[in-house]
Write an enzyme that holds these catalytic residues in place. Structure first.
Site, PDB file in Angstrom:
ATOM      1  N   ASP A   1     -20.185  -1.845  22.940  1.00 43.44           N
ATOM      2  CA  ASP A   1     -19.675  -2.697  21.853  1.00 43.44           C
ATOM      3  C   ASP A   1     -18.452  -2.147  21.101  1.00 43.44           C
ATOM      4  O   ASP A   1     -18.426  -0.966  20.738  1.00 43.44           O
ATOM      5  CB  ASP A   1     -20.748  -2.897  20.780  1.00 43.44           C
TER       6      ASP A   1
HETATM    7  N1  DQQ Z   1     -25.494  -2.219  21.489  1.00 43.51           N
HETATM    8  C1  DQQ Z   1     -26.189  -3.450  21.242  1.00 43.51           C
HETATM    9  C2  DQQ Z   1     -26.360  -3.422  19.759  1.00 43.51           C
HETATM   10  C3  DQQ Z   1     -26.656  -1.995  19.497  1.00 43.51           C
HETATM   11  C4  DQQ Z   1     -25.741  -1.292  20.438  1.00 43.51           C
HETATM   12  C5  DQQ Z   1     -25.438  -4.652  21.741  1.00 43.51           C
HETATM   13  C6  DQQ Z   1     -26.309  -0.021  21.022  1.00 43.51           C
HETATM   14  O1  DQQ Z   1     -27.370  -4.280  19.299  1.00 43.51           O
HETATM   15  O2  DQQ Z   1     -26.416  -1.626  18.150  1.00 43.51           O
HETATM   16  O3  DQQ Z   1     -24.815  -4.408  22.960  1.00 43.51           O
HETATM   17  O4  DQQ Z   1     -25.369   0.592  21.859  1.00 43.51           O
END
Ligand code: DQQ
Length: 578
Positions: A64
């Site tokens: 992300d």
């Molecule tokens: N990636 C998820 C999120 C979390 C993060 C979404 C963990 O919900 O915080 O891809 O790497």
């Protein structure tokens, strides 16, 4: 806010100048040296399949985008990063800075486990610029080793006069700022948004789930330090867990200027990343500041939902860019090869090209377009105009220096919609399934027509990006946009989903446009001026490097005119030293 020249230390200016000067040299050397395909088909572990102008670090796993912001002349992008390998794990916030959202310089990781409330991981979060212009970061910390127990934390710059914001402090007296109280599922409570100021309080959202109802918790604070959860979520729907919520105001229908998250919007957009499907969905609606309730304009919108991108694009986040008065969207595109492939190549994941985002003139959906800065990478244009492609025919767009790293803008015109196939309403909510059945090689009436990108000279390999026009029971045209990668590679064991979305455009004039950003193992396409977008990851085994070609095809019964097509080879920007 000073100019970048004034706020940068002389050594930093020198470093940047050296990196930028070196970059153009590197661009030419690397493109020329890399471009020739070897005589044997490549495996996934091939530097010619490593994206050239999409955001990525030199190595390892990324997911992300976190806390994008503009600060003292620099764009900042943090992102979920595994410093130890090419699979998800050991998550810290890596940090890069840029002057133009296209050339990036990697800095040291900014947020990493260092306090009890984030000792097992620093997950996603956002940045908010406070009233005095200082940024604050809110993010999810994992605080237990036995389960992914989630709390929300806050960090402030150690030195707010550093435009590169290299060091962050997490005040022990404040953290964590929010914990999963009774009734909240502690393993599904994460990803705080950028906060907005309304009345006397700051507000931010945290994603969660209650039973199977996905929701966005509202937290309020007067001082940005002490936060209290509101009784009711901003909004909820029976969709499963909401990850990475994003909530922002938009100016009027068709107005391209963005708004700061605290400004009043004519409309608001609520996005969530649905853990169950791994896609990003949004609705356009109204927000009542007095009770912090959001209501989508289309009551069915929570379930028959719009997507930012109908392809590989997840956990996205927007930010307001005051320098260009626009809202910019960033999203993560995962690989679609296998985990052993990722380990072997030593990297996994890219960010999509930053997109400007605004409300469509209809007020019903958003429009997206690659930020204008990406056009700086364009080389010599190659153009085609007024060329008619007869049913079953195709032609090659020749003269492109690097068809494997290119930007293509095309306008098509169909002579008549008479031959459009009847639309089966069973697919009204399932464009992807329809495209799976009616792929690029299935002969149609009006279309399929569009581009074959990353295609081999003998057309054994090709990724099709195309439109297909149907007619519903009332004779109204229905436009499907697809990316069909089923022939994209001869390599076995690749995930090759056909991605598709409908395009809410008036095609009665016969005209429709397509833009595709082609970058070695990514094809990122924008239909009808950014109404429908599809990002796809593909790994050609012969159509890479100088083995890649670009074609226009028409596999329908009606003539299609290419009114204009311009394609540019794309240079490699400064990319974190990669
Ligand atoms: N990636 C998820 C999120 C979390 C993060 C979404 C963990 O919900 O915080 O891809 O790497």
């Amino acid at each position: 806010m000073g100019t970048p020249q004034r706020v940068l230390a002389p050594w930093a200016v020198l470093l940047l100048a050296l990196q930028l000067a070196g970059a153009s040299h590197v661009i030419h050397r690397s493109l020329e040296a890399e471009a020739a395909p070897p005589s044997v088909p490549a495996s996934i572990v091939n530097s010619l399949l490593r994206t050239g102008y999409h955001f990525q670090p030199p190595m390892n796993w990324i997911n992300d985008p976190n806390a994008p912001m503009y600060y003292k002349g620099w764009y900042h992008l943090f992102y979920q990063y595994n410093p130890k390998g090419a699979v998800w794990g050991n998550i810290v916030w890596a940090h890069s800075v840029s002057r133009d959202l296209i050339n990036w310089i990697a800095l040291e990781p900014a947020i990493y486990p260092s306090i009890p409330s984030d000792q097992y991981g620093c997950w996603s979060g956002s940045a908010t610029l406070l009233g005095n212009g200082t940024p604050a970061i809110t993010y999810t910390g994992i605080s237990r080793s036995d389960i992914n127990y989630q709390v929300q934390n806050i960090a402030f710059p150690k030195n707010a006069s550093d435009p590169l914001l290299r060091e962050w402090v997490k005040p022990p007296e404040l953290n964590p700022i929010a914990v999963p109280e009774a009734g909240i599922n502690a393993t599904q409570f994460r990803d705080p948004t950028t906060a907005w100021f309304a009345g006397r309080h700051w507000r931010m959202l945290v994603g969660g789930v209650r039973g199977t109802r996905g929701l966005a918790f509202v937290y309020r604070s007067r001082d940005f330090m002490k936060w209290t959860r509101a009784k009711h979520p901003l909004h909820s729907a029976m969709t499963g867990m909401w990850e990475c919520p994003d909530f922002f105001p938009v100016s009027g229908a068709g107005a391209e200027n963005g708004l700061d998250t605290s400004e009043h919007g004519v409309k608001y957009v609520l996005k969530n990343s649905l853990d169950l499907t791994r896609y990003d969905y949004y609705t356009v609606g109204s927000y009542n500041r007095s009770n912090d309730q959001y209501v989508p304009d289309d009551p069915a919108g929570d379930y028959r939902r719009l997507r930012y991108d109908y392809g590989n694009f997840y956990a996205s986040k927007t930010f307001y860019d005051p320098a260009k008065r626009r809202r910019v969207l960033l999203g993560w595109a995962n690989e679609s090869d296998s985990v052993p492939d990722d380990k072997a190549k030593g990297w996994a994941g890219i960010q999509a090209i930053p997109r400007k985002i605004w409300l469509d003139p209809s007020g019903k959906q958003l429009l997206q377009w690659p930020v204008e800065e990406v056009e700086k990478l364009r080389g010599k244009p190659v153009s085609v105009g007024g060329k008619v492609v007869k049913p079953g025919e195709h032609f090659e767009v020749t003269g492109l220096a690097t068809a494997y790293q290119a930007d293509v803008e095309a306008s098509f015109e169909v002579s008549s919609l008479d031959k459009a196939e009847p639309f089966d309403p069973a697919y009204d909510n399932d464009a992807q399934k329809l495209c799976g059945i009616k792929g690029a090689d299935v002969r149609g009436g009006v279309g399929p027509f569009g581009l074959w990108v990353l295609a081999s000279g003998d057309l054994q390999e090709k990724t099709a990006v195309f439109f297909r026009v149907f007619k519903d029971g009332y004779g109204k045209p229905k436009v499907l946009m697809c990316t069909d990668p089923t022939k994209s590679s001869l390599s076995p064991d690749l995930y090759k989903p056909t991605f598709a979305g409908f395009v809410d455009t008036d095609i009665s004039s016969g005209k429709i446009s397509l833009r595709s950003l082609i970058d070695r193992s990514v094809v990122e396409s924008f239909g009808a001026g950014g109404k429908t977008c599809i990002l796809s990851r593909v790994y050609p085994s012969i159509a890479f490097g100088t083995g890649a070609h670009l074609y226009v095809f028409n596999n329908g019964e009606a003539d299609v005119k290419v009114s204009h097509l311009t394609a540019w080879d794309m240079k490699k920007p400064l990319m974190n030293g990669a």
